[in-house]
Design a protein around this motif. Sequence first.
Motif, PDB file in Angstrom:
ATOM      1  N   SER A 142       0.875  -0.993  -0.031  1.00 36.42           N
ATOM      2  CA  SER A 142       0.051   0.153   0.186  1.00 36.42           C
ATOM      3  C   SER A 142       0.949   1.554  -0.025  1.00 36.42           C
ATOM      4  O   SER A 142       1.785   1.059   0.678  1.00 36.42           O
ATOM      5  CB  SER A 142      -0.865   0.111   1.491  1.00 36.42           C
ATOM      6  N   SER A 157       0.017   5.075   5.064  1.00 37.70           N
ATOM      7  CA  SER A 157      -0.286   4.307   4.276  1.00 37.70           C
ATOM      8  C   SER A 157      -1.247   2.500   4.807  1.00 37.70           C
ATOM      9  O   SER A 157      -2.023   1.812   4.187  1.00 37.70           O
ATOM     10  CB  SER A 157       1.473   3.422   3.734  1.00 37.70           C
ATOM     11  N   ASP A 181      -9.423  -1.922   7.535  1.00 33.25           N
ATOM     12  CA  ASP A 181      -8.728  -1.677   5.804  1.00 33.25           C
ATOM     13  C   ASP A 181      -7.235  -1.258   5.671  1.00 33.25           C
ATOM     14  O   ASP A 181      -6.126  -1.938   4.969  1.00 33.25           O
ATOM     15  CB  ASP A 181      -8.986   0.140   4.901  1.00 33.25           C
ATOM     16  N   LYS A 202      -3.801  -3.697   6.061  1.00 29.98           N
ATOM     17  CA  LYS A 202      -2.769  -4.573   5.342  1.00 29.98           C
ATOM     18  C   LYS A 202      -1.279  -4.524   6.448  1.00 29.98           C
ATOM     19  O   LYS A 202      -1.070  -4.095   7.093  1.00 29.98           O
ATOM     20  CB  LYS A 202      -1.749  -4.087   4.464  1.00 29.98           C
TER      21      LYS A 202
END
Length: 288
Positions: free
Chosen positions: A36, A168, A210, A212
Motif C-alpha cells: 500500500s 499507508s 483496511d 494491511k
Amino acid sequence: MNKAIQTLLLSAALLPVSSAIAQDFDDVVINIHPVSGGVSYIEGRGGNMGLFIGDDGVFLIDDQYAPLTARIVAAIRSLSDEPIRFLVNTHMHPDHTGGNENFGRMGTMIFGHDNVRSQMLAAEYAEEPPLITFSDDMSFHINGEVVHVFKVPNAHTNGDVFIKFQGSNVIHTGDVYRTTTFPYIDVANGGSYLGTIEALNVLIEESDADTKIVPGHGGVSNVEEVTAFRNMLVVIRDRVAAAIRDGKSLEEIQGAGLTAEYDERWAGSGRIGGSASMLAAVYEDLAN
Ligand SMILES: [Zn+2]
C-alpha cells in the motif's frame, strides 16, 4: 553516486561475510510485493522484509540472510536509487538479522529493541546486532508519513516490535504473527505464549478493517484473520489450563489432541510452528 561505482563498492563490501553457514542460497529469488502506498514487502528466504521508498530514502524492516544482500539490494534498485538509510530489526533471529553486517557497511543505520542487541550478544550470534537501540518506541518521519516502531509484550522473543506506517495503514509484525504455522515461541529468548495473545490484542487494537498486515512469514493479512488466529490461541490456552488443572503432564498434554482441528491448517512439521513445541510454551506459561 555513479551506479557502476556503487555496484563496485557494494560487491567489495559484501566479500568477507562470515555468517553464510551450511545453507545453499543459489536458487533463492527475491520478489517485491507492493502492499500500500510506498510500502512493499520483500520475499526471498527467511522473514518477510518491509520496504518503504520515497524521496527521503529507503527504509527497510529486517534483512534475511547475508548471502542474499546483493540480490536484495539489486531488487530495491529496480525501484529506487535513493540511499538505503534506515533498517529496523523486528527481533533477533538470524533469518531477520543476517544482512545487518552488509547493510551496516553500506552506511545503513540499523535499529532494534534493547533486548535484540543484548540477546544477540548473549547468544553469541554470528549476526551483527543493531547499533542503535531503544526501550519503548521511536518514530521515523520520512517519505511523507510517520513510521511508528513500538515494543509489544514479550511474544515470539523478548525484543519484538511492530512497525506501523501510519499514512499507508500498514503494520509489519515480525514473527509475532505468521500466516504459515502456529506461533513459534522462543522461550529461551524470552518469548511467551500468553504474551503472544497480548501482542495480537495490540495488533487488533492498532488495526482497522483496511489495515494491511505484513506477517513475519506468509502473505499479507488483515485484522479479521488476526482475530481468528488470536481466538484460536485463546481456545488452546484454555484447553491446556484445564488439562493442567486435571493434573496432566506436559507429555500427556502434547499427546491429547488438544489442537486436532487446527493441525491441518496450522501445524508446522518441526519444532518451529509445530503443535508440540507450542503446547510446551503454553505449559511453560501456565504451569510455572
Ligand atoms: Zn523469528
